[in-house]
Structures are given as structure tokens and as C-alpha cells.
Design an enzyme around this catalytic site. Structure first.
Site, PDB file in Angstrom:
ATOM      1  N   ASP A  34       0.914  -1.236   0.142  1.00 50.89           N
ATOM      2  CA  ASP A  34      -0.119   0.190   0.057  1.00 50.89           C
ATOM      3  C   ASP A  34       0.887   1.258   0.039  1.00 50.89           C
ATOM      4  OD1 ASP A  34      -2.442  -1.599   0.235  1.00 50.89           O
ATOM      5  OD2 ASP A  34      -1.847  -1.825   2.459  1.00 50.89           O
ATOM      6  N   GLU A 211     -11.294   0.324  -4.386  1.00 48.82           N
ATOM      7  CA  GLU A 211     -10.429   0.678  -3.026  1.00 48.82           C
ATOM      8  C   GLU A 211      -9.527   1.641  -3.277  1.00 48.82           C
ATOM      9  OE1 GLU A 211      -9.628  -2.432  -0.658  1.00 48.82           O
ATOM     10  OE2 GLU A 211      -8.432  -3.507  -2.045  1.00 48.82           O
TER      11      GLU A 211
HETATM   12  O1  FUB Z   1      -3.395  -3.796   2.925  1.00 54.77           O
HETATM   13  C1  FUB Z   1      -4.595  -3.963   3.164  1.00 54.77           C
HETATM   14  C2  FUB Z   1      -5.646  -3.560   2.324  1.00 54.77           C
HETATM   15  O2  FUB Z   1      -5.271  -4.605   1.138  1.00 54.77           O
HETATM   16  C3  FUB Z   1      -5.494  -2.253   1.769  1.00 54.77           C
HETATM   17  O3  FUB Z   1      -6.034  -1.243   2.612  1.00 54.77           O
HETATM   18  C4  FUB Z   1      -6.148  -2.340   0.466  1.00 54.77           C
HETATM   19  O4  FUB Z   1      -6.080  -1.087  -0.435  1.00 54.77           O
HETATM   20  C5  FUB Z   1      -5.699  -3.361  -0.105  1.00 54.77           C
HETATM   21  O5  FUB Z   1      -4.391  -3.240  -0.616  1.00 54.77           O
END
Ligand code: FUB
Length: 586
Positions: A34, A211
């Protein structure tokens, strides 16, 4: 230990600059996730999550955030962990994707976590410096809508209004107040239309938005880069002429690639170039829950559109060269084999877990007319060992060997030095460690002494990071304001629905061995069948998995959906990395 040496500019150097490329993933000592890049004072900082080696419940196991920085895009300095979920009294886990931004002489880090009373929420931490330590700024969540409050992205517009966007499956925003720790009004839910956020490959949600939003402005145009299409994810983007939309879907940037069922992108301009930072499962032992951050350089199209960006193992070209005559932290690394990093009693981090045969590679080192000696800051609780200085490959020309004696403690530091011959011009430098069995010594920093006095141009403080001999220009985080993006109006959107979103924010799925990935899907109460855009899956010798479930389903549902991720120890992972790179001639 710090040295301040004049002259970062080697105009006397006869060797023409060569282009060296970063090794992807840019960090090998940890699984990193991330990425959120930020430019500050001539360096690119990348804030990351950290996938722990050992999974709990075969799911994302993330307890802290980490930060790395570079001045050249190829050698990355490990600054350790500036923040953990348990620095927030109200959180009980899940240090997921965050973003940091400077303002008012401070640094504000927006991060999601699971609350002790359930559900995820976004907190804000503050620090006086980019590498922390950060502390909870307000002692409670900053935003908590109850519907997938993850993945915050923050941007300060030209009129100084700051915006925080976030969410899965919904996309929310608030206008932050100038203090950056409060906001005005209520969170606004963005109306997700196919015109704004694309058509999903299946019908589980109304649009392709999943997301990981990354919000910034370039050339008068606002960009929203986001993870799309459910599981496995790809990266798409939308643009607008307004910071709050309406948004126009612009297409796919990075197709589904790279052995991780998630991807998560950040975009930054630095030294006149644009960089796309993302994650995949490319490190040995990698997969959906063992991800690693990589970087690609790209050029916007003349109209401001993104080109297609594929994942590579070569990474981004270097910017300038590294000056070996100022102190470089040992944890400034382009690639390594076998070593780890830890907090150092002298400040910052040091390199530890050094065994016989391990090495650190530093790229694009400009020795100019030559070095005459080398010194290293070391500590050894055992019998010590040696640092062999080799050029261009781990078995390349040896220009010096520095003995490391026992110092009486793993944090009892001394400086050792040795003569150097034959180190001139531009090379990759391998610091190769040799000795007996077991852990040999710890390593805090190094520098060479030049044969000739350095020219009196460009005084620089080496501080505690790698140092460059080429000027780099600062740019705001996110997209630079320069460039030729010509704005275009977004399409109209219907008024925001007050929609309920049976939100998702959970991901079953896993890696499988070193390449596997599995899926996650959304379950928002979206509507409308959506044609599936076909992802271009070229460019990476990795496979991606299938959609399996939803993050907010009970964890038990993740089990059937998850493949085993190899719980390779860090040592095994790094040993595989060593073998993978054994044939390299860089
Ligand atoms: O790393 C945990 C979650 O997975 C993140 O919040 C999302 O963006 C995805 O990468």
C-alpha cells in the site's frame, strides 16, 4: 555518525553517467504494501504497510507502518516503523493503507485501523519530521462512517483547502480544516456512476471502483487513481475539473498483474519525472498477503492521460548518482541478500543478521577519480568478519577488504577502515560480508575517502541518508503541477444517493507459494449489469487469482477461499532472492 562533506557535484568525473535501474521490489528486508509516496526536501518518501511473515487466520496480518526514502529512485534508505496500530489507544489491529502529507511544519499521517469496538475507522497521527515517530493527534478516530472506512488519501489544493477521500465499497470525502485534524460538515458519499468510475467486470457493484483511492491535481486537472474491478484488482483512474467531481472514467493504468489479488497505487513527480508506485507479490514467498512495493517511471500523454504501465523487475531508472564520499547509512539499499534491519542505538536503523556470503548492493556509485580508503561503523558481539568491497557484481573486482573485529556488543559501535585501490568512475557497489558461521556483525554506515580533493561546488549535508551528486528538484506530493494536462470537464452525475452499501472491506484469498493469489470481491448494494472490461494481463510472469469473497464476511469464510501462503522465513525468502539474483551482472 555523520559526516558533512562539501561538493556533491563531480564535474571532474570522466566516466559518463550511466542509467541504472532500480531493482523491483524496492524493499527486500520486509514485505511492504500500500505505498504512499511523498516528496520532501529533495527526497521521495514512501510510506508503506507491512505484511508480517507469519499470518494470523490466513488473512492480512499488519501491525505497523514503515517508511523508506530515496534521493535517486534506486537506493532506498530504511527508516524503520514510524507508527503502529497500538499507538492508537482505540485501535486493536489492521494497520492498513495510509498516506502522509506535510503541512504547517508538521507531517500528518492518515491511517485506517480496526477499532476496539469493531469496524474500521481512520485516524490521524502527527510528527515533526517525515520519518516519525508519529503520535495519535486526536485520541479518537477522525472519520468513521461504519461502511468500509479504509484507504485514506489526502491532498491540499492550490487554494489551501485539504481533502480526505477514502473507502471501500463507497468513496467518501471530507474537507479537512487547516489544522488537518478536524473537518467541516459531514462525510460526503461520492455517487459512483459508470461514467465516473467505469464498468465492473461482474455485476456485484455498480462500478469498477473497489478501494485504494489516490487523489491529486496536475495541470489544473484532478485525478482519482483507484484499485478497480474486484478481485484480482487492476488500477484505473478518473479525472475531474473539480476536487469534488463529477468524475470521468479514463481507463485502466495498470492491468491485473503480479501475484497479489490486491494492488494499491500512489503517483508522484520527482526530479522532472513521474513515478507510479504500487505493490505486488513479486518477492520470493510473496502473494496476496505477502506483498512488496515496486516503482515504475512513466510519462503522461500530451493530453494528461496515463499510459498503460506494466509491472517490471527492472523498475525506474536512477536519478543522478550516489556520492560515496559522504556518509551513507548501511540500510541504504538497492538490493540485498540475507540481511535484515533493526533500530540502531546511534539513531536510525542498522543492518543486522549479517551472515557469511550476504551482501548489500548500492547502485550508481560515482567514485570519480578514485577512492583511497573506506571506513565503516560496525558492532560485533561475536568474532566479527570482513566487508569486501566489490564492483558491479557480488563477485566483481575487489577494491578493498575491511576487517571487522569483535567490539563486545551488538550495539557497541566502532569505526573500522581499510585501503581501497581501483575504485574509479561509476559502478554498482557490492558490500559483501564474509566470515565464520552465524551472525558476524552489525553495520550502521559507511563512506569512502577520495583520492583528490573534492571540488567546492554544491555543499551538502549527507545527514543520515544516502547522498546524491545530482541535483534533484522538489515537487509536491501527488502529481506535479507542471505538465501538459489539459483539463476536460467531467460528465454529469446524478445526485449522490444516500446509499447504504453493504460494504465490503475484506479480502479472502491468499498467495500460494510464491505466486499464488486468490480473490476478494465486493458486495455493495450496487445495481446494474456491467460489461466486463478485459484486463490486459501481459507483462508479468505471474498469475492472479479469482474472486472469492468479501472482506466483511466473517473471517471463517476466508478459510475456504484462501490458499496457503508459504510461511517462508525471512531467511528462506532472502535466500531465494539471492539465488534469483545470483546470475545478475549489474
Ligand atoms: O493492505 C490491506 C488492504 O489491502 C488495503 O487497505 C487495500 O488497499 C488493499 O491493498
Amino acid at each position: 555518525m555523520r559526516f558533512v562533506v562539501a561538493a556533491l557535484s563531480f564535474c571532474f568525473v570522466v566516466t559518463p553517467p550511466a542509467t541504472c535501474f532500480a531493482d523491483n521490489p524496492i524493499v527486500q528486508t520486509n514485505y511492504t504494501t500500500d505505498p504512499a509516496p511523498m516528496v520532501h526536501n529533495g527526497r521521495v518518501y514512501v510510506y508503506t504497510g507491512h505484511d508480517e511473515d507469519t499470518l494470523v487466520n490466513n488473512f492480512f496480518t499488519m501491525n505497523e507502518w514503515r517508511v523508506y526514502s530515496t534521493a535517486d529512485m534506486v537506493n532506498w534508505t530504511d527508516h524503520g516503523s514510524p507508527l503502529r496500530y497500538n499507538n492508537f489507544s482505540w485501535a486493536k489491529g489492521d494497520a492498513w493503507a495510509g498516506q502522509c502529507i506535510p503541512r504547517n511544519g508538521k507531517f500528518y499521517y492518515y491511517v485506517p485501523m480496526t477499532q476496539k469496538n469493531g469496524g474500521m475507522a481512520i485516524g490521524v497521527a502527527v510528527s515533526s519530521g517525515p520519518t516519525g515517530p508519529f503520535t495519535d493527534a486526536i485520541g479518537r478516530p477522525l472519520v468513521s462512517t461504519g461502511t468500509g472506512d479504509i484507504d485514506p488519501t489526502v491532498f491540499i489544493d492550490d487554494d489551501e483547502q485539504a481533502y480526505l477521500y477514502w473507502g471501500n465499497p463507497n468513496l467518501w470525502y471530507v474537507k479537512l480544516n487547516r489544522d488537518m485534524t478536524s473537518y467541516s460538515g459531514n462525510p460526503v458519499q461520492v455517487s459512483l456512476t459508470t461514467a465516473g468510475f467505469g464498468t465492473r467486470k461482474d455485476t456485484s457493484r455498480a462500478t469498477s471502483y473497489e478501494e485504494g483511492p489516490w487523489f491529486y491535481k496536475r495541470g489544473g486537472r484532478y485525478y482519482m487513481v483507484f484499485a478497480a474491478n474486484g478481485i484480482p484488482e487492476l488500477i484505473s483512474y478518473a479525472t475531474s475539473t473539480s476536487p469534488t467531481g463529477p468524475w470521468t472514467f479514463r481507463g485502466v493504468i495498470m492491468p491485473t498483474q503480479g501475484a497479489s489479488f490486491t494492488n494499491h497505487a500512489g503517483v508522484v513527480d520527482f526530479a522532472g519525472n513521474s513515478y507510479f508506485v504500487y505493490h505486488n507479490g513479486a518477492l520470493p514467498g510473496g502473494g496476496g498477503y505477502h506483498r512488496s512495493v515496486s516503482v515504475e517511471r512513466f510519462t503522461y500523454n500530451a493530453d494528461g492521460a496515463f499510459p498503460t504501465i506494466n509491472m517490471t523487475s527492472a523498475g525506474a531508472p536512477g536519478v543522478g548518482n550516489l556520492n560515496p564520499y559522504v556518509t551513507t547509512e548501511a540500510e541504504t539499499i538497492a538490493w540485498e541478500s540475507g540481511v535484515e534491519t533493526e533500530p540502531c542505538s546511534e539513531g536510525g536503523m542498522d543492518v543486522t543478521a549479517i551472515d557469511n556470503g550476504d551482501y548489500i548492493k548500492v547502485k550508481g556509485v560515482n567514485f570519480g577519480t578514485g577512492a583511497v580508503s573506506f571506513e565503516a561503523r560496525v558492532a560485533s558481539a561475536s568474532s566479527g568478519g570482513s566487508i569486501e568491497l566489490r564492483l558491479d557484481t557480488q563477485n566483481g573486482t575487489r577494491v578493498g577488504t575491511c576487517a571487522v573485529q569483535r567490539t563486545g556488543g551488538s550495539q557497541t559501535w566502532t569505526t573500522t577502515s581499510c585501503a581501497v585501490t581501483g575504485a574509479t568512475g561509476l559502478h554498482d557497489l557490492y558490500l559483501k560480508f564474509t566470515g565464520g558461521s552465524g551472525a558476524l556483525f552489525n553495520f550502521n554506515s559507511w563512506r569512502f575517502t577520495p583520492r583528490d580533493p573534492l571540488p567546492d561546488a554544491g555543499v551538502a549535508d549527507a545527514s543520515d541518508t544516502g547522498a546524491m551528486d545530482a541535483g534533484v528538484s522538489d515537487a509536491s506530493s501527488g502529481g506535479a503541477s507542471s505538465g501538459g494536462a489539459s483539463g476536460s470537464a467531467g460528465t454529469g452525475q446524478p445526485p449522490a444517493s444516500g446509499g447504504t452499501a453493504a460494504g465490503s472491506s475484506g479480502a479472502p484469498g491468499s498467495g500460494g507459494g510464491s505466486l499464488g493469489s486468490a480473490g476478494r470481491g465486493g458486495s455493495a448494494s450496487g445495481s446494474g449489469p456491467n460489461a466486463a472490461p478485459s484486463a490486459d494481463e501481459s507483462g508479468c510472469a505471474c498469475r492472479s487469482g479469482s474472486r472469492r469473497g468479501d472482506r466483511e464476511l466473517p473471517l471463517v469464510t476466508f478459510f475456504f477461499a484462501s490458499l496457503l501462503v508459504g510461511r517462508a522465513s525471512r531467511r528462506r525468502r532472502q535466500e531465494r532472492a539471492r539465488r534469483a539474483h545470483a546470475a545478475e551482472v549489474r
